[in-house]
Design a protein around this motif. Structure first.
Motif: not given
Length: 476
Positions: A455-464
């Motif tokens: 599960t990707d819970c980092g910020w990369i996609q949200s920041a995009r």
């Protein structure tokens, strides 16, 4: 593109909740993606000296607050690649706490006005003013009321993010002329008026160019009366301008491979994770046993977090073959409940009624299961940290919990946790029991763990997603 975040708190300078984690981590990812993101905060007394002694004075100015003229010093600090500005005024911010002062209406009206007044002095002209929660909700209102037509401000666009709709900044009518310096044109149903009072949050919802919430599900939920906190009508009216973008966590900070707080660092190693469990059991006085499932609650102890459900079935839970660790502070009734349970059943439950970041990390690293049965949850950070540290979440399907945790399906092997839909204590108890049954099937539990680690819970996609939102605003 130039972005200014305005917020009341940010980790690591000052933190009372999840807002600080967002403001402390999202700008770093945005900078990696090519944006010039800076952050403005109040300079609180509680900010540690290791930060304040390295700040440098950038500007001094006078800020209008209703009929008052108040001093503001702007201090700058670069931390972790991000430029932070701190608004210095000892009258408003040299206090022992952060929230709950008798003059909060004036405090945050001053801060919001200082954000706007200081920008020409700093030589930083943002394309986007991104305001967070009610403490900065007056920035879009002030921008429209006092700076409309001013060349420096004309091209600025505003984004307002709702982190928790429950806290709105509601104050008596007298605040309107005395503190905000606004006339009765703003005291209308389409303005700041709210059942005879002034509502700062409502101002942000009405006057910002775009709205965001911290998860897609929460964006939908708050348009319903049950979750809308008496602002659902306003939110339905602005539904086309509202976007739900899930929060993330800082993967550098929350990393079991390098976390200095842990007994044993690990990366996807059940054996090393079990060592963390044994160490925690020894520290907290629980019977040491690698094989017994350990359920953790790391939370503010409040009704919002679903603890009334836990209260209804706590004795049933303690009768199960498992151990429980509770860490947090909050409402006295829940603190007392867990303390008394730990006194009655010291072999089954440890209650740590305190806020201790290091201990929290050790609890995540030791836990097999993480319980978060929230009544409502705009996004939630606990379930994300749990996934990162290999503790399988048990959550209610609401807000960001619904968006980040998918219930395990025995037939397909899909799912990274266990969920229940209805706000019901026995539904929660059944789901806890189901999680324990899966735990005792090593192959099945390994699948759930593996799904969680993907599960990707980092910020990369949200920041995009934020980047795209900013681009739409600027090009429009």
């Amino acid at each position: 593109m130039r972005i200014l975040f305005a917020a009341a708190e940010a980790a690591p300078f000052v933190k009372t909740g999840g807002l600080a984690d967002v403001i402390g981590s999202l700008p770093k990812e945005m900078i990696k993606q090519g944006l010039d993101v800076r952050v403005m905060l109040p300079k609180y007394k509680v900010i540690p000296g290791c930060f304040t002694e390295n700040m440098r004075r950038r500007a001094e100015l006078t800020v209008p607050v209703g009929w008052r003229r108040q001093y503001a010093g702007i201090e700058e600090l670069e931390w972790d690649g991000v430029t932070y500005y701190f608004v210095d005024n000892e009258y408003y911010f040299w206090r022992d706490g952060v929230y709950g002062c008798y003059d909060e209406a004036e405090q945050f009206a001053y801060f919001s006005r200082a954000v706007l007044e200081s920008l020409p002095q700093l030589g930083f002209k943002p394309d986007i003013l991104h305001c967070h929660d009610w403490h900065t909700a007056m920035v879009p209102v002030f921008l429209r009321a006092f700076y409309d037509g001013h060349p420096f401000y004309d091209s600025m666009r505003t984004v307002f993010t709702i982190h928790n709709l429950k806290y709105q900044g509601i104050f008596p009518y007298t605040v309107l002329p005395d503190v905000l310096g606004l006339d009765n044109d703003y005291f209308t149903l389409d303005g700041l008026e709210f059942y005879g009072d002034i509502n700062y949050m409502k101002g942000g919802l009405l006057y910002a160019d775009r709205l965001t919430t911290v998860s897609p599900s929460y964006a939908r939920e708050i348009q319903e009366p049950y979750y809308g906190e008496r602002l659902d009508g306003v939110l339905r009216a602005r539904a086309a301008d509202t976007t739900g973008i899930i929060n993330g966590i800082d993967y550098d900070t929350y990393n079991p491979q390098s976390d200095p707080h842990l007994y044993v660092n690990y990366r996807r190693s059940p054996a090393k994770k079990r060592k963390n469990k044994v160490h925690l059991q020894q520290q907290l006085g629980l019977p040491t046993a690698e094989g017994i499932p350990l359920i953790a609650i790391v939370s503010r102890l409040a009704e919002q977090k679903g603890l009334d459900l836990v209260a209804c079935v706590l004795e049933d839970m303690l009768a199960l073959d498992m151990q429980m660790v509770v860490l947090g502070t909050g409402e006295a009734r829940y603190e007392t409940m867990f303390r008394e349970a730990a006194l009655r059943c010291p072999q089954k439950i440890a209650a740590c009624i305190q806020f201790d970041e290091g201990l929290a990390r050790r609890v995540y690293a030791a836990a097999d299961l993480f319980l978060m049965p929230s009544k409502f949850e705009p996004c939630g950070i606990g379930q994300m940290i749990a996934l990162r540290y290999g503790a399988v979440p048990i959550v209610r399907e609401t807000g960001g919990l619904r968006d980040t945790v998918q219930s395990y399906n025995e037939m397909t092997g899909e799912g990274n946790g266990f969920t229940f839909a209805h706000y019901n204590a026995h539904d929660m108890l059944y789901t806890v029991g189901r999680a324990l049954r899966v735990y005792r099937d090593p192959a099945a539990f390994a699948r759930v763990l593996a799904n969680g680690q993907k599960t990707d819970c980092g910020w990369i996609q949200s920041a995009r997603q934020y980047h795209m939102l900013y681009e739409q605003l600027v090009t429009a």
